[in-house]
Design a protein around this motif. Structure first.
Motif, PDB file in Angstrom:
ATOM      1  N   VAL A 118       0.855  -1.183   0.000  1.00 25.69           N
ATOM      2  CA  VAL A 118       0.000   0.000   0.000  1.00 25.69           C
ATOM      3  C   VAL A 118       0.895   1.239   0.000  1.00 25.69           C
ATOM      4  CG1 VAL A 118      -1.686   1.340   1.338  1.00 25.69           C
ATOM      5  CG2 VAL A 118      -1.909  -1.154   1.178  1.00 25.69           C
ATOM      6  N   TYR A 119       0.542   2.198  -0.828  1.00 27.94           N
ATOM      7  CA  TYR A 119       1.263   3.460  -0.930  1.00 27.94           C
ATOM      8  C   TYR A 119       0.407   4.535  -0.264  1.00 27.94           C
ATOM      9  CZ  TYR A 119       3.707   7.360  -3.240  1.00 27.94           C
ATOM     10  OH  TYR A 119       4.411   8.495  -3.512  1.00 27.94           O
ATOM     11  N   TYR A 120       0.987   5.241   0.706  1.00 31.13           N
ATOM     12  CA  TYR A 120       0.226   6.206   1.515  1.00 31.13           C
ATOM     13  C   TYR A 120       0.956   7.544   1.504  1.00 31.13           C
ATOM     14  CZ  TYR A 120      -3.062   7.195   5.405  1.00 31.13           C
ATOM     15  OH  TYR A 120      -4.070   7.677   6.198  1.00 31.13           O
ATOM     16  N   VAL A 121       0.256   8.605   1.128  1.00 30.65           N
ATOM     17  CA  VAL A 121       0.819   9.951   1.103  1.00 30.65           C
ATOM     18  C   VAL A 121      -0.030  10.826   2.021  1.00 30.65           C
ATOM     19  CG1 VAL A 121       1.398  11.952  -0.341  1.00 30.65           C
ATOM     20  CG2 VAL A 121       1.550   9.632  -1.297  1.00 30.65           C
ATOM     21  N   TYR A 122       0.630  11.610   2.861  1.00 27.86           N
ATOM     22  CA  TYR A 122      -0.106  12.477   3.779  1.00 27.86           C
ATOM     23  C   TYR A 122       0.723  13.704   4.145  1.00 27.86           C
ATOM     24  CZ  TYR A 122       2.781  10.044   7.232  1.00 27.86           C
ATOM     25  OH  TYR A 122       3.854   9.525   7.924  1.00 27.86           O
ATOM     26  N   ARG A 123       0.009  14.751   4.560  1.00 27.26           N
ATOM     27  CA  ARG A 123       0.646  15.959   5.080  1.00 27.26           C
ATOM     28  C   ARG A 123       0.775  15.771   6.590  1.00 27.26           C
ATOM     29  NH1 ARG A 123       0.852  20.052   2.221  1.00 27.26           N
ATOM     30  NH2 ARG A 123      -1.085  19.652   1.113  1.00 27.26           N
ATOM     31  N   TRP A 124       1.919  16.138   7.151  1.00 26.24           N
ATOM     32  CA  TRP A 124       2.151  15.932   8.578  1.00 26.24           C
ATOM     33  C   TRP A 124       2.758  17.184   9.207  1.00 26.24           C
ATOM     34  CZ3 TRP A 124       7.185  16.283  10.484  1.00 26.24           C
ATOM     35  CH2 TRP A 124       8.189  16.313   9.516  1.00 26.24           C
ATOM     36  N   LYS A 125       2.614  17.250  10.531  1.00 23.70           N
ATOM     37  CA  LYS A 125       3.307  18.304  11.272  1.00 23.70           C
ATOM     38  C   LYS A 125       3.496  17.844  12.711  1.00 23.70           C
ATOM     39  CE  LYS A 125      -0.560  21.175  12.695  1.00 23.70           C
ATOM     40  NZ  LYS A 125      -1.032  22.533  12.879  1.00 23.70           N
ATOM     41  N   ILE A 126       4.522  18.412  13.304  1.00 19.93           N
ATOM     42  CA  ILE A 126       4.789  18.188  14.724  1.00 19.93           C
ATOM     43  C   ILE A 126       4.788  19.565  15.377  1.00 19.93           C
ATOM     44  CG2 ILE A 126       6.441  17.397  16.446  1.00 19.93           C
ATOM     45  CD1 ILE A 126       7.424  15.323  14.424  1.00 19.93           C
TER      46      ILE A 126
END
Length: 157
Positions: A118-126
């Motif tokens: 599975v290929y998963y793309v997401y925007r992230w932040k800490i």
């Protein structure tokens, strides 16, 4: 006589066609279910990884990566190869819970690219103490290894 043979052929053809259609329909339906299951399982796994991170459990968050010298981490700083090397990189950057912040993400794209991939793309932040510490976009390749979904490659930038 020919009429009986023709009728028998038509009947047999109809039975075979119905059998093939039913088999094909079941196969397609099973593949759709497997795809839905894989995507759902990977989403749950990423949620588990984020929850571990937000509890300050770095080693538990690392459990979602493939524990292999072939695991690949890619960032704007270059590449790291190997689960142990990535763990050590994280341990250097995030020496304790107070430096880990709160991790959140927004899914952008997810697709099953193979029977167990599975290929998963997401925007992230800490965020740390209410301020953005870091963030960007990640793309992960998840594979089912020994019965569980793990990240085999991640590009975070």
């Amino acid at each position: 006589m020919r009429t009986k043979h023709f009728a028998a052929i038509l009947l047999l053809t109809g039975i075979l066609a119905a059998s093939c259609t039913t088999h094909t329909d079941k196969t397609v339906k099973n593949e759709r279910i497997a795809m839905t299951d894989a995507i759902s399982e990977v989403k749950q796994a990423l949620d588990g990884q984020v929850a571990a991170w937000n509890k300050g459990e770095l080693e538990n968050a690392m459990d979602f990566y493939w524990e292999s010298p072939d695991m690949l981490w890619i960032s704007r700083n270059g590449t790291e190869k190997g689960w142990q090397e990535v763990l050590e990189m994280f341990q250097t950057d995030f020496t304790d819970r107070s430096k880990m912040g709160e991790y959140t993400y927004e899914p952008l794209h997810i697709e099953q690219v193979g029977p167990e991939a599975v290929y998963y793309v997401y925007r992230w932040k800490i965020d740390l103490q209410g301020k953005k510490l870091m963030g960007g976009v990640s793309s992960q390749l998840w594979k089912k290894v020994e019965g569980r979904w793990v990240i085999t490659s991640e590009h975070a930038s």
